[in-house]
Design a protein around this motif. Structure first.
Motif, short mmCIF file in Angstrom:
data_model
loop_
_atom_site.label_atom_id
_atom_site.label_comp_id
_atom_site.label_asym_id
_atom_site.label_seq_id
_atom_site.Cartn_x
_atom_site.Cartn_y
_atom_site.Cartn_z
N PHE A 1 42.63 38.06 35.26
CA PHE A 1 43.01 37.22 36.40
C PHE A 1 44.15 37.86 37.20
N GLN A 2 44.14 39.20 37.25
CA GLN A 2 45.27 39.89 37.88
C GLN A 2 45.17 39.95 39.41
N CYS A 3 44.00 39.67 39.99
CA CYS A 3 43.88 39.75 41.45
C CYS A 3 43.66 38.38 42.08
N GLU A 4 43.84 38.28 43.38
CA GLU A 4 43.76 37.01 44.10
C GLU A 4 42.34 36.45 44.11
N GLN A 5 41.34 37.33 44.04
CA GLN A 5 39.96 36.88 44.17
C GLN A 5 39.30 36.57 42.82
N THR A 6 40.10 36.45 41.77
CA THR A 6 39.54 36.23 40.44
C THR A 6 38.59 35.03 40.43
N ALA A 7 37.56 35.10 39.64
CA ALA A 7 36.46 34.13 39.67
C ALA A 7 36.95 32.70 39.49
N LYS A 8 36.51 31.82 40.38
CA LYS A 8 36.81 30.39 40.35
C LYS A 8 38.31 30.09 40.39
#
Length: 537
Positions: free
Chosen positions: A4-11
């Motif tokens: 979950f390190q990026c802004e676009q992480t799933a959901k």
């Protein structure tokens, strides 16, 4: 996998099957294992430093290895197997040198297959300890992601000969600290802010490397159209790679174009002197599949920002440095770009000149501070009411039109400073000027955040006030970990009222968010109208 390190992480919570970025579970596990191994190496590096032992080669390796795990850098599992092996070799050497056997720094990867390493990585990932306190996990991950951005800047600087042992020492200190179960919330918050402080030093080194090698950027008009002839497109961030390519293509009838964050390179005197360094093509990283497909030449990816190449241009794209994608041709440390050049010569090139307007770049700190008196007079005289720093990472997730709408609705008596690829939402807008001062000032890459900091601090000195007292608002977009460490740098400087979007990081727990809100009044972006009203009072 869990990432979950990026802004676009799933959901908005975490990628668990495949990364939104294209990262496969095997690569995610190998990256987790590499970070875990680097933490163990750091335990020994800290103790070795106390004994007077330091290895610059290991320092540089550590930065490269950490940087390799940043979003959209390296997707090649074989490269991570090599990095893990090298990390273990350094750890064993330090273990022998120090005579210590440190808990949490065991070496267990030697001789293992890629599949076995993947299995090990799955056991040391972010969610490996389900009993770990949510806030401690949040702050450890924030620190690690800050270190990924810091390592990127330190690596960029080192490539240009700029190094500071204190930066490397902190990277070891902070990585080792994430294994220390005695550190509480306050300790980790302090380390995160120190990461921001050290990052300012790293960005200062990078600024010195860029300007010392290529001169201070100057305001420059950059064509967005094409010139008839063979072409090479350069994306990423690395100025030295671009310089080497320009040297190697002189007299070969090939025009060089920038893409994405390479746009500001047109403002550097030592780069713009090349006659075949022509213009800019395309926009931000997330649009590359469509833009690269349509580009009629070869493509060189430097540093981060690569996405899965389409088959239609897979044979025309090349990586170099830390960038990697399985099956894509890689240019090694010798930086011989002959394959890139030959592919460009064999490609069709642009059939005719095209005119697609121009943009202005080159408003880094030297250019802006060179007219500081004019800016100060404009503020004091009421011609300039407010400054907005609107910048950061771009991305494909819905909600980023906010930044376009914001810039379009900012009043005519306000100036917009921008940097990084977030500017591609509005970089070609014709905003006019205020008394000869352009209303849209492109400060540069995300790597040039130091320029923005210097400009803000210089204005604060000129008005004899703090940065928070300036008529200046920070409206930031984020995507990856360079943005994380820049945010930590701004927080270290005590800058408040930052608007961050399009969503807040998934790795920030509610309690940690409350700490940021209470101490810095950081807030998510809202509506353009409400945020403008809050900024302008």
């Amino acid at each position: 996998m869990f990432c979950f390190q990026c802004e676009q992480t799933a959901k908005g919570t975490g990628c668990t099957k495949i990364g939104v970025c294209g990262k496969q579970p095997e690569v995610a596990a190998l990256q987790d294992l590499l970070i875990h191994a680097l933490k163990g190496l750091s335990l020994y590096a800290v103790k070795a430093a106390e004994m007077g032992h330091r290895d610059e080669k290991m320092d540089l390796f550590t930065c490269e290895a950490v940087f390799s795990t940043l979003t959209n850098v390296d997707f090649d599992p074989a490269r991570f197997v090599e990095l893990i092996a090298e990390c273990e070799a350094y750890t064993k050497a330090l273990k022998e040198k120090t005579g210590l056997s440190l808990e949490g720094a065991s070496c267990t990867c030697a001789g293992k297959s890629q599949a076995e390493l993947v299995a090990l990585g799955e056991g040391v990932g972010i969610k490996a300890d389900p009993t770990l306190d949510e806030d401690i996990l949040s702050l450890r991950e924030l620190l690690v992601y800050g270190l990924k951005g810091l390592a990127a800047y330190a690596d960029h600087a080192a490539i240009l000969g700029q190094k500071d042992p204190a930066v490397f020492a902190f990277i070891y200190e902070a990585l080792a600290a994430t294994l220390d179960s005695t550190l509480g919330v306050n300790d980790l918050v302090g380390l995160c802010l120190k990461c921001g402080e050290v990052n300012i030093r790293a960005m200062e080194l990078l600024d010195a490397g860029n300007t010392g090698t290529y001169g201070h950027p100057v305001p420059t008009v950059v064509p967005l159209g094409a010139k008839a002839g063979k072409a090479i497109l350069v994306s990423g961030h690395d100025l030295k790679d671009l310089d080497l390519l320009l040297k190697q293509t002189e007299g070969k009838g090939i025009n060089i174009y920038t893409h994405g964050e390479m746009l500001p390179c047109h403002g550097y005197p030592e780069l713009k002197k090349y006659d075949h360094f022509y213009g800019h093509y395309g926009t931000a990283w997330q649009n590359q599949a469509k833009e690269f497909d349509a580009f009629p030449g070869s493509i060189l990816m430097t540093t981060n920002c690569i996405q899965k190449p389409k088959e239609t241009y897979n044979d025309r794209i090349f990586t170099t440095g830390l960038v990697g994608w399985p099956g894509v041709s890689h240019i090694g440390d010798d930086k011989d770009f002959t394959p890139v050049i030959e592919k460009a010569l064999a490609s069709e090139g642009f059939p005719a000149d095209t005119d697609k307007d121009t943009v202005m770049v080159g408003f880094a700190r030297n250019a802006v501070l060179g007219v500081a008196d004019k800016i100060i007079d404009a503020v004091k005289g009421g011609a300039i009411r407010h400054f907005f720093l609107v910048g950061g990472c771009d991305g494909a997730k819905p909600g980023r039109n906010y930044y376009t709408d914001m810039v379009e609705q900012i009043p005519q008596d306000c100036v917009v400073l921008t940097l990084a690829c977030g500017k591609f939402r509005f970089f070609d807008k014709k905003l006019g000027d205020i008394g000869g001062i352009p209303r849209l000032l492109d400060v540069g890459q995300c790597n040039d955040a130091y320029s923005a900091v210097r400009i803000a601090m210089a204005l604060a000195d000129a008005f004899d006030c703090g940065v928070n007292d300036l008529p200046l608002s920070f409206i930031l977009s984020w995507y990856e970990q360079k943005a994380c460490v820049i945010l930590l740098s701004l927080l270290h400087l005590g800058i408040k009222d930052i608007k961050l979007g399009p969503s807040l990081p998934a790795f920030i727990s509610p309690n940690v968010l409350n700490v940021l809100v209470e101490n810095f009044n950081i807030a998510p972006t809202g509506t353009v109208e409400d945020d403008l009203k809050a900024a302008l009072g």
